[in-house]
Motif scaffolding. Structure first.
Motif, PDB file in Angstrom:
ATOM      1  N   PHE A   8       1.709   2.411   1.532  1.00  0.00           N
ATOM      2  CA  PHE A   8       1.873   1.645   1.904  1.00  0.00           C
ATOM      3  C   PHE A   8       1.952   1.420   2.872  1.00  0.00           C
ATOM      4  O   PHE A   8       1.520   2.973   4.297  1.00  0.00           O
ATOM      5  CB  PHE A   8       3.718   1.585   1.625  1.00  0.00           C
ATOM      6  CG  PHE A   8       4.238   2.573   2.765  1.00  0.00           C
ATOM      7  CD1 PHE A   8       4.646   2.567   3.981  1.00  0.00           C
ATOM      8  CD2 PHE A   8       4.336   3.786   2.040  1.00  0.00           C
ATOM      9  CE1 PHE A   8       5.066   3.568   4.586  1.00  0.00           C
ATOM     10  CE2 PHE A   8       5.507   4.556   2.659  1.00  0.00           C
ATOM     11  CZ  PHE A   8       5.394   5.208   3.705  1.00  0.00           C
ATOM     12  N   LEU A   9       1.512   0.202   4.171  1.00  0.00           N
ATOM     13  CA  LEU A   9       1.929   0.337   5.265  1.00  0.00           C
ATOM     14  C   LEU A   9       2.271  -0.762   5.727  1.00  0.00           C
ATOM     15  O   LEU A   9       2.905  -2.056   4.815  1.00  0.00           O
ATOM     16  CB  LEU A   9       0.419  -1.010   5.609  1.00  0.00           C
ATOM     17  CG  LEU A   9       0.299  -1.344   6.516  1.00  0.00           C
ATOM     18  CD1 LEU A   9      -0.239   0.059   7.941  1.00  0.00           C
ATOM     19  CD2 LEU A   9      -0.845  -2.160   7.290  1.00  0.00           C
ATOM     20  N   VAL A  10       3.515  -0.484   6.668  1.00  0.00           N
ATOM     21  CA  VAL A  10       4.580  -1.673   6.835  1.00  0.00           C
ATOM     22  C   VAL A  10       4.768  -1.720   7.915  1.00  0.00           C
ATOM     23  O   VAL A  10       5.799  -2.941   8.591  1.00  0.00           O
ATOM     24  CB  VAL A  10       6.583  -0.761   6.601  1.00  0.00           C
ATOM     25  CG1 VAL A  10       6.243  -0.552   5.128  1.00  0.00           C
ATOM     26  CG2 VAL A  10       6.644   0.357   7.249  1.00  0.00           C
ATOM     27  N   ASP A  11       3.932  -0.924   9.393  1.00  0.00           N
ATOM     28  CA  ASP A  11       4.002  -1.609  10.446  1.00  0.00           C
ATOM     29  C   ASP A  11       2.645  -2.208  10.869  1.00  0.00           C
ATOM     30  O   ASP A  11       1.744  -1.800  10.996  1.00  0.00           O
ATOM     31  CB  ASP A  11       4.393  -0.244  11.571  1.00  0.00           C
ATOM     32  CG  ASP A  11       3.871  -0.678  12.642  1.00  0.00           C
ATOM     33  OD1 ASP A  11       4.193  -2.238  13.210  1.00  0.00           O
ATOM     34  OD2 ASP A  11       3.461   0.493  13.815  1.00  0.00           O
ATOM     35  N   GLU A  12       2.364  -3.618  11.262  1.00  0.00           N
ATOM     36  CA  GLU A  12       1.506  -3.904  12.273  1.00  0.00           C
ATOM     37  C   GLU A  12       0.439  -4.431  13.227  1.00  0.00           C
ATOM     38  O   GLU A  12      -0.320  -4.872  13.851  1.00  0.00           O
ATOM     39  CB  GLU A  12       1.004  -5.496  10.894  1.00  0.00           C
ATOM     40  CG  GLU A  12       2.424  -6.421  11.644  1.00  0.00           C
ATOM     41  CD  GLU A  12       3.612  -5.924  11.997  1.00  0.00           C
ATOM     42  OE1 GLU A  12       4.244  -5.587  10.934  1.00  0.00           O
ATOM     43  OE2 GLU A  12       4.565  -7.440  12.423  1.00  0.00           O
ATOM     44  N   ALA A  13       1.482  -3.806  14.210  1.00  0.00           N
ATOM     45  CA  ALA A  13       1.558  -3.764  15.666  1.00  0.00           C
ATOM     46  C   ALA A  13       0.672  -3.415  16.008  1.00  0.00           C
ATOM     47  O   ALA A  13      -0.085  -3.924  17.202  1.00  0.00           O
ATOM     48  CB  ALA A  13       3.011  -2.971  16.288  1.00  0.00           C
ATOM     49  N   ALA A  53      -1.652  -8.301   5.655  1.00  0.00           N
ATOM     50  CA  ALA A  53      -0.354  -7.951   4.148  1.00  0.00           C
ATOM     51  C   ALA A  53       0.249  -6.968   4.731  1.00  0.00           C
ATOM     52  O   ALA A  53      -0.721  -5.073   4.601  1.00  0.00           O
ATOM     53  CB  ALA A  53      -1.236  -7.526   3.164  1.00  0.00           C
ATOM     54  N   THR A  54       1.227  -6.797   4.503  1.00  0.00           N
ATOM     55  CA  THR A  54       2.303  -5.021   4.477  1.00  0.00           C
ATOM     56  C   THR A  54       2.904  -5.912   3.335  1.00  0.00           C
ATOM     57  O   THR A  54       3.591  -6.106   3.301  1.00  0.00           O
ATOM     58  CB  THR A  54       2.837  -5.052   5.834  1.00  0.00           C
ATOM     59  OG1 THR A  54       3.987  -6.384   6.322  1.00  0.00           O
ATOM     60  CG2 THR A  54       2.476  -5.662   7.388  1.00  0.00           C
ATOM     61  N   ASN A  55       3.399  -3.705   2.760  1.00  0.00           N
ATOM     62  CA  ASN A  55       4.660  -4.094   2.434  1.00  0.00           C
ATOM     63  C   ASN A  55       6.081  -3.934   3.277  1.00  0.00           C
ATOM     64  O   ASN A  55       6.620  -3.560   3.096  1.00  0.00           O
ATOM     65  CB  ASN A  55       4.051  -2.492   1.667  1.00  0.00           C
ATOM     66  CG  ASN A  55       2.970  -2.329   1.273  1.00  0.00           C
ATOM     67  OD1 ASN A  55       2.435  -1.586   2.009  1.00  0.00           O
ATOM     68  ND2 ASN A  55       2.741  -2.525  -0.128  1.00  0.00           N
ATOM     69  N   ASN A  56       6.195  -4.949   2.623  1.00  0.00           N
ATOM     70  CA  ASN A  56       7.961  -5.938   3.375  1.00  0.00           C
ATOM     71  C   ASN A  56       7.981  -7.016   2.783  1.00  0.00           C
ATOM     72  O   ASN A  56       7.242  -8.025   1.511  1.00  0.00           O
ATOM     73  CB  ASN A  56       7.357  -6.046   4.750  1.00  0.00           C
ATOM     74  CG  ASN A  56       7.337  -5.042   6.253  1.00  0.00           C
ATOM     75  OD1 ASN A  56       7.929  -3.928   5.500  1.00  0.00           O
ATOM     76  ND2 ASN A  56       5.987  -5.657   6.258  1.00  0.00           N
ATOM     77  N   GLY A  57       9.672  -7.499   2.454  1.00  0.00           N
ATOM     78  CA  GLY A  57       9.616  -8.855   1.958  1.00  0.00           C
ATOM     79  C   GLY A  57       8.984 -10.414   2.622  1.00  0.00           C
ATOM     80  O   GLY A  57       8.229 -10.060   3.563  1.00  0.00           O
ATOM     81  N   ALA A  58       8.729 -10.698   1.938  1.00  0.00           N
ATOM     82  CA  ALA A  58       8.491 -11.957   2.489  1.00  0.00           C
ATOM     83  C   ALA A  58       8.744 -12.763   3.310  1.00  0.00           C
ATOM     84  O   ALA A  58      10.093 -13.322   3.515  1.00  0.00           O
ATOM     85  CB  ALA A  58       8.070 -12.600   0.614  1.00  0.00           C
TER      86      ALA A  58
END
Lengths: 328, 716
Positions: free
Chosen positions: B119-124, B318-323
């Motif tokens: 997964f990827l959750v952090d895009e900074a 695209a990250t694995n986070n709620g829309a």
């Protein structure tokens, strides 16, 4: 939240008898500001809650210049703040209580509960255990988001910070606890009360599962100047990013004795002999106070994201020292 | 065709006055019933089992033990084995039980096996995004290469960013649903679209749209996150059908923060070119951000200042986070922060006062440049800018550093399509019904003011009913469209109704209806107030039936408009030893055409400033790279501003000139929330002499920026 048995003892000994000899099945309820949310989050599922609020002998504030201050464990933070002698003789304690910027929590939260509340580490609160480890047993905090974690005493296995608002001030003031157990009561210096757990099943304090904190005893404070300083981002209720409490015994302008305790920087309230040594024999000035701050963090180790807390701890000590020396 | 118009300034008694909201007493006394307060006989409570993983395949689900539990009335699988969940908090299944704790206990008894996926959750950090980063836009205007090579050109380079934040509605998303038979549904939601959301239920549940009744009297905040039925709504309806009983499900705070929408992040590397005199020549930006797995909008940069030469690239991660969901003024706070920060840094580099720098380039702001100029000067006056502003490098002693910053913004805010039915009863009472909702902008109040103004009656004489899908449909409340929509519809209906009433009573007064006016509770002959009827007498001429007129604002039209400016200035103090930022004062100068209720308009701006302080100083969604979870899905470490954090707020509504009056009504919900991040960040930069690149302006970021900038704070 699972169903549980609710016990409402009227006396201390009765309360103690209702406790179990292991952590978990039984929890002690006082103000409930921590425990209830803990249970709702499914982090504790006690079978029995022992509500101490009906135990009258656990309340009350007594003060004499000779014996000092006695706080029942059920004294609320608001009662502490409202007490003129506390404000006058133990300013560090009053300032620490005032730092809890929520009237609701001050009115509900107790002195005993403040000392025994569990860490706020977000991995712990997300269900990864007190020591915050992944499924393989690897600690999450060093590689994870540790912006609010410990900078002192953080060599593991605990990385959380002790959340108590009052402990640094009470330890600086030399307080001890009267602890009630099945064999009667014992006294323990508050400084020795906090411990670093080695397993998820241990607690962060030297209380046995069948004991309760009954009283806090603070020695007379004549000739002691004390202050507490918290670095908080918000004026609204907010956990300090670093805090310090200082008690100074002055001989004229010179520091004869000093106790410096940091909060929210280590798994336990962190007494700093280095900072104390930096103060003793000195006349407090901005430079001396800053040197004490610097000494206080001399052994600090930054984790990946919390280096800024070293600066904040240093400033908290400096400001607490200046405030204590400048105050009446 | 009747001609619709607003009364001119000399003929207004109520419009533009400070009038308290008509439902204020209900709200402050606690007697206002929100959907979360609704209880129905036999009602069950819903709970949802959510994925603990940010990305995982569902292998198996075992609900056996839960199904046997007493009190569990229905279990509905939302995503079954084989399905891949894309964010932590994603819905797996829903349970309905006799109370909340039984439903929660049931969830604990359900065993779901997952196969975790990368997964990827952090895009900074864009370099870590890999193939999750996709080019989304690449645009060139003019000749940026030439602009950056002009003789004597001054070039500014900077990095700026805002993280994902949550909406933090006081009332979470949710609803009570109740079936009547298996073809009719009653929904009591917390929604921004009373007239629209029923259709979504109908389509998803396969029942006629006319069979869904939606009712909501009050809403505890929406901010753009509550347009749709949501999985919580549709799944609750399915549970209710299965169980044969009403179901209530409002999201727990953690779910609310995780899955009920968020504002996308944006980060950017920005390059600006200007002449030494401050004239802006060129803009280059490489921006990126995330709105979750499904992407997000692209902030309109450079914001407002139409710099002649531009090169803009945007990358969507695209990250694995709620829309994401619309967050008050979608894309604008991001665009504003990025642009105004870079402009402020350029002004500092040019050693110009940013106020002078903005004024120097005001022609680039387009059609509202004159308004911006006037608003900048008014804000400067209210902030005492000329006296209080200092250059960034001004040395001051002591740890507390004070600074000033400014920003400008814009928004459309054209009225939506809105209908209403206005009835004048023979007893003189007046009611207006509309399928609208009040998000806090004062929908009931402004409708009552408009009807009262038109009829010459007091506000209290008008009964406004909203929040019911049986009333004439009104658009969703989003994008600052509601006040314009409902007031235009009400005015149209009221003008038409008054014309008919006058036609009825004119013969009795012996004049043509065109000679009548409605003032001071009377229908009287213009210029001869002795000749007239009381409102009640006049209405009695209607006979036994109420006079009902439908009003429709078609969206646009003579009564409303779009396009506002707005200027904000911030005064802050930074503790340079701790990095703690305190707001001393914010000034907001805001136009919005014709103001119906000055008090609720000002309230919108106050609220926006407070919300703005929140995202400037405190708010960020903290995602954990190790566990894929949101670490601060609570209001403890997801911090919002409290009363002590907001300083002095000065709101000046730009009103009273004919130009604004003639524009008609323009929406106000969005614009004032756009600038605070930029104005406050600019003030902090001014105070400490260096830019803190990313919001929120937390102590760690402030100290780190000072350290990197070589600014002397107490050295370790």
């Amino acid at each position: 939240m699972q169903g549980f048995e609710y016990a409402q003892p009227k006396r201390k000994d009765e309360a103690v008898r209702l406790l179990a000899d292991e952590w978990g099945p039984t929890e002690i309820l006082a103000g409930g500001t921590d425990l209830l949310s803990f249970m709702k989050d499914d982090l504790a599922s006690p079978k029995r809650l022992v509500d101490l609020k009906g135990v009258k002998e656990l309340g009350g504030i007594q003060y004499t210049t000779k014996t000092g201050l006695r706080l029942g464990a059920l004294v609320t933070l608001e009662e502490l703040l409202d007490h003129a002698e506390v404000r006058q003789s133990y300013p560090a304690l009053a300032q620490a209580a005032a730092g809890v910027y929520s009237p609701q929590i001050r009115s509900r939260g107790t002195v005993g509960g403040d000392l025994c509340q569990r860490p706020r580490c977000w991995y712990y609160r997300s269900g990864f255990g007190l020591l915050a480890r992944d499924a393989s047993g690897k600690p999450l905090v060093p590689d994870g988001d540790n912006r609010y974690h410990a900078i002192l005493g953080n060599g593991g296995p605990a990385y959380f910070v002790n959340p108590s608002s009052l402990a640094p001030a009470l330890i600086a003031l030399g307080a001890s606890l009267r602890i009630m157990g099945p064999q009667g009561s014992r006294d323990l210096l508050l400084e020795n009360f906090f411990v670093v757990p080695k397993t998820d099943a241990e607690r962060e304090y030297a209380l046995k599962p069948n004991e309760i904190v009954a009283e806090v005893l603070v020695p007379p404070a004549s000739g002691i100047r004390s202050a507490a300083y918290e670095v908080r981002q918000r004026e609204a209720l907010d956990w300090p990013l670093a805090a310090a409490a200082v008690a100074l015994k002055l001989d004229g302008k010179k520091v004869q004795g000093a106790r410096v305790v940091l909060g929210h920087v280590a798994p336990i309230p962190w007494r700093s002999p280095e900072a104390e040594r930096a103060l003793i024999g000195k006349t407090v000035s901005e430079a001396v106070a800053d040197a004490a701050g610097l000494s206080a963090v001399s052994r600090a180790q930054r984790l990946s994201r919390n280096g800024y807390k070293i600066q904040l701890a240093r400033v908290a000590v400096k400001r607490a020292v200046l405030q204590a020396a400048g105050g009446a | 065709m009747a001609e619709y118009y607003w009364p001119d300034a000399g003929n207004r008694r109520l419009i533009g006055q400070r009038i308290s909201r008509v439902d204020g007493p209900l709200k402050v006394s606690g007697s206002a019933k929100y959907s979360a307060d609704i209880s129905r006989p036999g009602m069950l409570y819903g709970k949802v089992l959510r994925s603990p993983y940010a990305h995982a395949k569902i292998v198996s689900i075992d609900t056996g033990a839960a199904e046997k539990m007493p009190g569990v009335k229905a279990i509905h699988i939302i995503q079954g084995p084989g399905k891949v969940v894309q964010w932590s908090g994603a819905e797996i299944l829903a349970v309905a039980a006799v109370d909340e704790s039984t439903a929660e206990d049931a969830l604990r008894k359900i065993k779901v096996k997952f196969e975790p996926l990368p997964f990827l959750v952090d895009e900074a950090n864009l370099s870590r995004a890999g193939n999750r980063a996709k080019p989304a836009a690449d645009q060139v205007v003019g000749d940026p290469d030439k602009a950056f090579q002009e003789k004597d050109v001054v070039i500014l380079e900077g990095s700026y960013g805002l993280p994902v934040i949550a909406h933090c509605c006081l009332e979470p998303h949710g609803q009570v649903v109740e079936w009547e038979g298996d073809q009719s549904l009653k929904v009591y939601p917390s929604t921004q679209s009373v007239s629209g959301v029923g259709g979504e239920y109908a389509a998803a549940l396969g029942i006629p749209a006319g069979n869904v009744l939606v009712s909501m009297q009050h809403i505890g905040g929406g901010f753009g996150s509550k347009f749709d039925a949501g999985p919580w709504g549709l799944e609750s309806a399915r549970l209710a059908k299965k169980a044969g009983r009403p179901v209530k499900y409002f999201l727990e705070r953690a779910a609310e923060m995780t899955v009920a929408g968020n504002r996308p992040s944006t980060f950017a590397k920005i390059k600006l070119a200007a002449k030494p005199d401050g004239t802006l020549l060129g803009w280059e930006s490489d921006s990126w951000g995330t709105g979750g797995i499904g992407g997000s909008g692209i902030p309109p940069i450079p914001y407002i200042f139409n710099i002649p030469n531009q090169r803009k690239r945007h990358t969507a991660v695209a990250t694995n986070n709620g829309a994401q969901r619309a967050w008050r003024a979608p894309n604008h706070p991001q665009a504003c922060f990025l642009t105004m920060s870079a402009l402020d840094d350029m002004a500092a580099k040019l050693r110009m006062d940013p106020l002078e720098f903005f004024l120097k380039n005001i022609d680039l702001t387009g059609v509202r440049k004159e308004l911006y100029r006037k608003e900048l000067l008014k804000a400067a006056e209210l902030m005492d800018w000329k006296r209080e502003w200092h250059a960034r490098d001004l040395k001051s002693t002591g740890p507390l550093k004070r600074g000033l910053g400014l920003s400008i913004h814009t928004w459309g805010g054209r009225a939506h399509n809105s209908k209403c039915a206005l009835s004048i009863h023979p007893d003189g009472s007046v009611e207006v019904n509309s399928g609208s909702q009040d998000l806090g902008t004062g929908t009931r109040t402004v409708m009552a003011i408009v009807a009262a103004e038109t009829f010459g009656l007091p506000v209290e004489a008008i009964k406004v009913n909203i929040g019911d899908s049986r009333f004439p449909p009104s658009g969703p409340s989003g994008g600052s469209t509601t006040v314009g929509g409902v007031t235009s519809a009400t005015r149209r209906a009221a003008q038409d109704a008054l014309a008919q009433l006058m036609a009825k009573v004119a013969p009795d007064l012996g004049v043509g209806p065109e000679r009548l006016e409605a003032v001071a509770g009377r229908i009287a002959v213009k210029g001869d107030s002795t000749k007239g009827l009381s409102w009640k007498q006049a209405c009695s001429k209607l006979g036994v039936k109420a006079l009902t007129m439908n009003g429709e604002n078609p969206g646009g039209g003579p009564l409303n408009n779009s396009g506002v400016g707005g200027v904000q200035m911030a005064d802050v103090t930074v503790d340079s030893e701790t990095g703690v930022v305190k707001i001393n004062k914010l000034v907001a100068v805001q136009d919005c055409g014709l103001i119906i209720d000055l008090k609720t308009a000002e309230s919108q701006v106050y609220g926006a400033l407070i919300m703005g302080i929140g995202y400037a100083l405190f708010e960020e969604r903290i995602m954990d790279n190790l566990t894929g979870r949101m670490l601060n899905a609570n209001l403890e470490f997801y911090k919002l501003a409290g009363l002590g954090d907001i300083g002095q707020l000065v709101v000046h509504m730009w009103m009273g000139d004919k130009e604004q009056d003639d524009r008609g009504v323009i929406g106000l919900g969005e614009p004032p929330v756009i600038s605070p991040g930029a104005a406050i960040s600019n003030a902090v930069a001014n105070a400490i002499g260096v830019r803190v690149p990313n919001l929120p302006l937390t102590p760690d970021r402030v100290l780190s920026a000072m350290e990197k900038g070589g600014m002397a704070y107490a050295r370790i």
